[in-house]
Design an enzyme around this catalytic site. Structure first.
Site, PDB file in Angstrom:
ATOM      1  N   ASP A  94      98.582  41.915  41.322  1.00 37.23           N
ATOM      2  CA  ASP A  94      97.362  41.988  42.129  1.00 37.23           C
ATOM      3  C   ASP A  94      97.757  41.992  43.604  1.00 37.23           C
ATOM      4  O   ASP A  94      97.966  40.930  44.210  1.00 37.23           O
ATOM      5  CB  ASP A  94      96.456  40.790  41.784  1.00 37.23           C
ATOM      6  CG  ASP A  94      95.013  41.028  42.200  1.00 37.23           C
ATOM      7  OD1 ASP A  94      94.772  41.981  42.962  1.00 37.23           O
ATOM      8  OD2 ASP A  94      94.139  40.263  41.759  1.00 37.23           O
ATOM      9  N   VAL A  95      97.888  43.221  44.166  1.00 34.62           N
ATOM     10  CA  VAL A  95      98.299  43.346  45.571  1.00 34.62           C
ATOM     11  C   VAL A  95      97.251  44.045  46.425  1.00 34.62           C
ATOM     12  O   VAL A  95      97.364  44.057  47.643  1.00 34.62           O
ATOM     13  CB  VAL A  95      99.622  44.139  45.741  1.00 34.62           C
ATOM     14  CG1 VAL A  95     100.832  43.269  45.530  1.00 34.62           C
ATOM     15  CG2 VAL A  95      99.671  45.352  44.857  1.00 34.62           C
ATOM     16  N   LYS A  96      96.304  44.713  45.779  1.00 30.83           N
ATOM     17  CA  LYS A  96      95.177  45.371  46.466  1.00 30.83           C
ATOM     18  C   LYS A  96      95.639  46.189  47.674  1.00 30.83           C
ATOM     19  O   LYS A  96      95.101  46.051  48.788  1.00 30.83           O
ATOM     20  CB  LYS A  96      94.133  44.337  46.900  1.00 30.83           C
ATOM     21  CG  LYS A  96      93.532  43.581  45.715  1.00 30.83           C
ATOM     22  CD  LYS A  96      92.347  42.750  46.104  1.00 30.83           C
ATOM     23  CE  LYS A  96      91.806  41.936  44.962  1.00 30.83           C
ATOM     24  NZ  LYS A  96      92.691  40.871  44.471  1.00 30.83           N
ATOM     25  N   ARG A  97      96.597  47.067  47.441  1.00 33.44           N
ATOM     26  CA  ARG A  97      97.079  47.917  48.530  1.00 33.44           C
ATOM     27  C   ARG A  97      96.190  49.147  48.702  1.00 33.44           C
ATOM     28  O   ARG A  97      95.513  49.571  47.766  1.00 33.44           O
ATOM     29  CB  ARG A  97      98.517  48.374  48.245  1.00 33.44           C
ATOM     30  CG  ARG A  97      99.533  47.249  48.246  1.00 33.44           C
ATOM     31  CD  ARG A  97      99.626  46.601  49.613  1.00 33.44           C
ATOM     32  NE  ARG A  97     100.755  45.697  49.705  1.00 33.44           N
ATOM     33  CZ  ARG A  97     100.686  44.366  49.806  1.00 33.44           C
ATOM     34  NH1 ARG A  97      99.512  43.772  49.807  1.00 33.44           N
ATOM     35  NH2 ARG A  97     101.771  43.646  49.909  1.00 33.44           N
ATOM     36  N   THR A 124      96.867  46.603  41.495  1.00 33.21           N
ATOM     37  CA  THR A 124      95.508  46.814  41.994  1.00 33.21           C
ATOM     38  C   THR A 124      95.590  47.522  43.346  1.00 33.21           C
ATOM     39  O   THR A 124      96.507  47.269  44.141  1.00 33.21           O
ATOM     40  CB  THR A 124      94.759  45.484  42.173  1.00 33.21           C
ATOM     41  OG1 THR A 124      95.515  44.619  43.022  1.00 33.21           O
ATOM     42  CG2 THR A 124      94.516  44.802  40.835  1.00 33.21           C
TER      43      THR A 124
END
Ligand SMILES: O=c1ccn([C@@H]2O[C@H](COP(=O)(O)O)[C@@H](O)[C@H]2O)c(=O)[nH]1
Length: 276
Positions: A94-97, A124
């Site tokens: 879960d890094v939401k880049r 993510t």
């Protein structure tokens, strides 16, 4: 090469529809009697891996809680990803880049290139720069058998002000994201590799998820107030593609391995009952 969608489908068949987050909050380290430092982080993450990586379908390390310790925290993230995958769990980082395409290509290489020490099964990403800007990540994922989960309808209360906004074509921002991701999974069986993040807390919003044909990660359960019963209202006919995700609700049961396993078994039984 097996695709991420195929691997996820098989893992859910064998282990059940559950993702457990590895979120080493300072408050959880304290609750476990651990120090809020790299040693505490390492013990926490290792304990979760030892307890759950051989039984849950997906583990989801939250990169932020590792990055807050700098390069030594990132080294623990690397070993957490490696140990989880070696023990048989799929790792959704879960890094939401999200960035312009040329930079997105570098993010994709960091997390999806098989030679990277941060190589995960899926990540993510945020579509705020336009779904098209994520193309390098989609391409590398397709090339390497990885998966991508795009934020669509997030579990936090602030998300709706942007995600429900209506664009010039009359569609909401979220529906535009949903439709673009659906196209990437069209015709794929048993499950596409391109997923969406849709919070369990959002209620009935009228968004159409029926054509996604990919995994629907549902955070917001437990600590944020979402319950397994909420899943039916949020996902309707798309319940079969939902991957429920819990972090604090399970992690708060630690540090004993047996207690973590019992908490994970309990939420799995609850979501199984809700998903039918
Ligand atoms: O819409 C979203 C997207 C991601 N998250 C992440 O999931 C976990 C939730 O943790 P809990 O302890 O189960 O509340 C966390 O890592 C978030 O960053 C989300 O909550 N909502």
């Amino acid at each position: 090469m097996e695709t991420f969608g195929e691997r996820l489908h098989a893992a859910i068949d064998q282990r059940g529809p559950l993702c457990v987050g590895i979120d080493p909050h300072a408050a959880l380290l304290a609750r476990w009697g651990l120090s809020d430092d790299v040693a505490g982080l390492e013990r926490f993450a290792r304990t979760v891996v030892d307890a759950l990586a051989d039984r849950v379908a997906v583990l989801k390390p939250q990169a932020a809680f590792f990055e807050r310790f700098g390069s030594r925290g990132v080294a623990i993230l690397e070993s957490t990803i490696r140990q989880s995958r070696e023990a048989g769990a799929l790792v959704l980082l879960d890094v939401k880049r999200g960035d312009i395409g040329s930079t997105m290509a570098a993010y994709a290489a960091a997390y999806l290139n098989p030679a990277s020490t941060l190589r995960s099964d899926a990540i993510t990403v945020s579509p705020y720069l336009g779904v098209g800007s994520l193309r390098p990540a989609f391409d590398l994922a397709a090339e390497t058998g990885a998966g991508i989960f795009v934020l669509a309808l997030t579990s936090n209360p602030e998300g709706a002000s942007v995600q429900h906004a209506v664009g010039p074509g009359g569609k909401t921002v979220a529906q535009t994201v949903i439709d673009e991701i659906s196209q990437l999974n069209a015709g794929v069986s048993p499950l596409g590799s391109f997923g969406l993040v849709v919070g369990a807390t959002i209620g009935k919003t009228g968004h159409d998820l029926s054509a996604v044909n990919g995994p629907l990660l549902a955070p917001g359960l437990g600590a944020q107030g979402g319950t397994p019963d909420d899943l039916r209202a949020v996902f309707g006919e798309s319940l079969h593609n939902v991957l429920p995700s819990y972090s604090r609700e399970v992690l708060a049961a630690g540090p004993e391995i047996a207690d973590l396993r019992a908490a994970s078994d309990r939420v799995l039984a609850e979501v199984r009952a809700a998903l039918g």
